[in-house]
Design a protein around this motif. Structure first.
Motif, short mmCIF file in Angstrom:
data_model
loop_
_atom_site.label_atom_id
_atom_site.label_comp_id
_atom_site.label_asym_id
_atom_site.label_seq_id
_atom_site.Cartn_x
_atom_site.Cartn_y
_atom_site.Cartn_z
N ASP A 7 39.41 -19.54 23.93
CA ASP A 7 39.24 -20.73 23.00
C ASP A 7 37.52 -20.51 22.58
O ASP A 7 36.96 -21.29 22.28
CB ASP A 7 39.85 -22.07 23.54
N HIS A 8 37.22 -19.72 22.62
CA HIS A 8 35.47 -19.20 23.01
C HIS A 8 35.47 -18.96 21.02
O HIS A 8 36.05 -18.60 20.73
CB HIS A 8 35.36 -18.08 23.09
N TRP A 9 34.27 -19.24 21.01
CA TRP A 9 33.99 -19.13 19.12
C TRP A 9 34.05 -17.91 18.87
O TRP A 9 34.10 -17.38 17.83
CB TRP A 9 32.64 -20.25 19.01
N ILE A 10 33.59 -16.78 20.08
CA ILE A 10 32.73 -15.56 19.25
C ILE A 10 34.49 -14.73 18.73
O ILE A 10 34.87 -13.89 18.30
CB ILE A 10 32.21 -14.59 19.92
N ARG A 11 35.52 -15.20 19.85
CA ARG A 11 36.93 -14.14 20.08
C ARG A 11 37.79 -14.25 18.38
O ARG A 11 37.45 -12.71 17.91
CB ARG A 11 38.14 -14.97 20.72
N PRO A 12 37.42 -15.52 17.65
CA PRO A 12 38.01 -14.69 15.80
C PRO A 12 37.16 -13.36 15.82
O PRO A 12 37.57 -12.73 14.64
CB PRO A 12 37.71 -16.47 15.70
N ILE A 13 35.29 -13.58 15.63
CA ILE A 13 34.73 -12.96 15.43
C ILE A 13 35.10 -11.55 15.39
O ILE A 13 35.26 -10.18 14.88
CB ILE A 13 33.01 -12.91 15.19
#
Length: 392
Positions: free
Chosen positions: A223-229
């Motif tokens: 769920d870290h913000w960087i994963r979708p990037i």
């Protein structure tokens, strides 16, 4: 990339990879074939031949990068022009990837046209948009055809319905071309802004490899913000493949410029051995998986591609046997067009009402898929000679 900047061994290795891609992508029409030829399941620790083709292609995208950018600089491109070209090329691949993915998930009844026709319209639009028009082509005709291509893509995006028929044009995933587009774009920006520095490319490769390891080592939560990037980048793995290819190519360019052929083979062998050893050593931590883009898969496939390239370099460039690979040459020089051709073939067969499933398995089936791949390559060459070429 102009012909004067083409390297026979890179083109031939890419041709082999593209031919293999068409071959393994046709295996779904067969039955009773050896498991080692196919993709392994997502959570299965291992890989088949099919799992080595896509990473090899990404690696070769990286190997071509220094030559392509050098050619554009020679033509007078500055940094902003290089970045603009990289952005346009990456965007084109993303668009093509999304259109073809929506074809995969198409609900034909809700859309109103068959999957085959959807893909044919899409591929034809790609050709109209990114065809290498002759200098003698009038601007009115050129931009008229490009405008038609855009209109065709907008039409497909408007009518596309997937799933149970309620899904509109969506990003289910980026598709093979889209994933190549993301990895190429990031790698090209790194290379351009780094001014082609070997240290910058190697450092960036280490960063994206470490990022890939951090994801699979559960150091970066889901769920870290960087994963979708970083998701479209194969959690860093796809970019590492391209940057690894660029680094290898830079070593290759330097040594061949110095006419140190023996050193080329030695360095390629050393790099390949190191990558494969690192991949096998880290396998117990996350396994080997193409679908999950594990670090071990990235490292091992990078090493395998270098071995293949070294063999081709020895045969084609050092032994002068490049002509032996003439039969698959179009797959290396007109690669994108070659990739699109099977969509036309499958659509044509589908429209005849003939089943795409081959009734025979085993070696007969494999020969059929190999013949299909070679025929597609020859058709690509025939079309290219008649002036239809794609250039991104």
């Amino acid at each position: 990339m102009t012909n004067s900047h083409r390297i026979a061994s890179i083109d031939i290795t890419r041709a082999i990879t593209m031919t293999l891609m068409i071959f393994v992508n046709d295996l779904w029409t067969l039955h009773g074939i050896p498991g080692w030829l196919e993709h392994t399941k997502p959570n299965e620790d291992g890989m088949g031949l099919a799992d080595t083709v896509f990473p090899a292609f990404l690696f070769l995208v990286g190997m071509s990068l220094p030559y392509a950018i050098a050619a554009r600089i020679k033509k007078g491109d500055n940094t902003p022009a290089l970045l603009r070209h990289a952005g346009e090329r990456g965007l084109a691949l993303l668009v093509m990837g999304l259109v073809l993915v929506n074809g995969e998930y198409l609900n034909a009844e809700a859309t109103g046209i068959s999957r085959g026709l959807f893909n044919v319209i899409g591929c034809t639009a790609f050709i109209l948009l990114w065809h290498q028009y002759a200098a003698t082509t009038s601007k009115a005709l050129k931009y008229g055809l490009k405008g038609l291509g855009i209109a065709m893509l907008l039409f497909l995006a408007w009518i596309a319905r997937g799933g149970d028929g309620t899904d509109t044009f969506s990003i289910y995933w980026w598709g093979i071309l889209g994933l190549i587009g993301w990895a190429y774009l990031v790698s090209a920006v790194v290379y351009i802004l780094g001014k082609g520095s070997l240290a910058v490319v190697l450092g960036a490769w280490a960063v994206f490899t470490a990022l890939n390891m951090a994801v699979h080592g559960n150091l970066i939560p889901g769920d870290h913000w960087i994963r979708p990037i970083i998701g479209p980048l194969g959690d860093g793995g796809h970019v590492a493949l391209v940057l690894g290819g660029a680094f290898t190519s830079m070593i290759f360019r330097h040594l061949t410029a110095k006419e140190r052929s023996a050193s080329v083979i030695g360095w390629l062998t050393l790099i390949a051995a190191g990558l494969i050893a690192a991949g096998l050593a880290t396998r117990p931590f996350w396994g080997i998986s193409k679908v999950l883009v594990t670090p071990s898969w990235v490292l091992i496939c990078s090493g395998i591609t270098i071995v293949l390239f070294a063999v081709i370099y020895w045969l084609a460039d050092l032994k002068g046997q490049a002509d032996k690979f003439r039969i698959i040459k179009p797959a290396g020089t007109d690669t994108l067009l070659c990739y699109l051709m099977p969509y036309y073939a499958y659509a044509l067969v589908g429209m005849t009402g003939i089943s795409l499933m081959f009734p025979y398995g085993g070696w007969i089936g494999l020969l059929k898929s190999l013949a299909f791949a070679l025929i597609i390559v020859q058709i690509t060459g025939w079309i290219s000679k008649r002036g239809i070429r794609l250039k991104l």
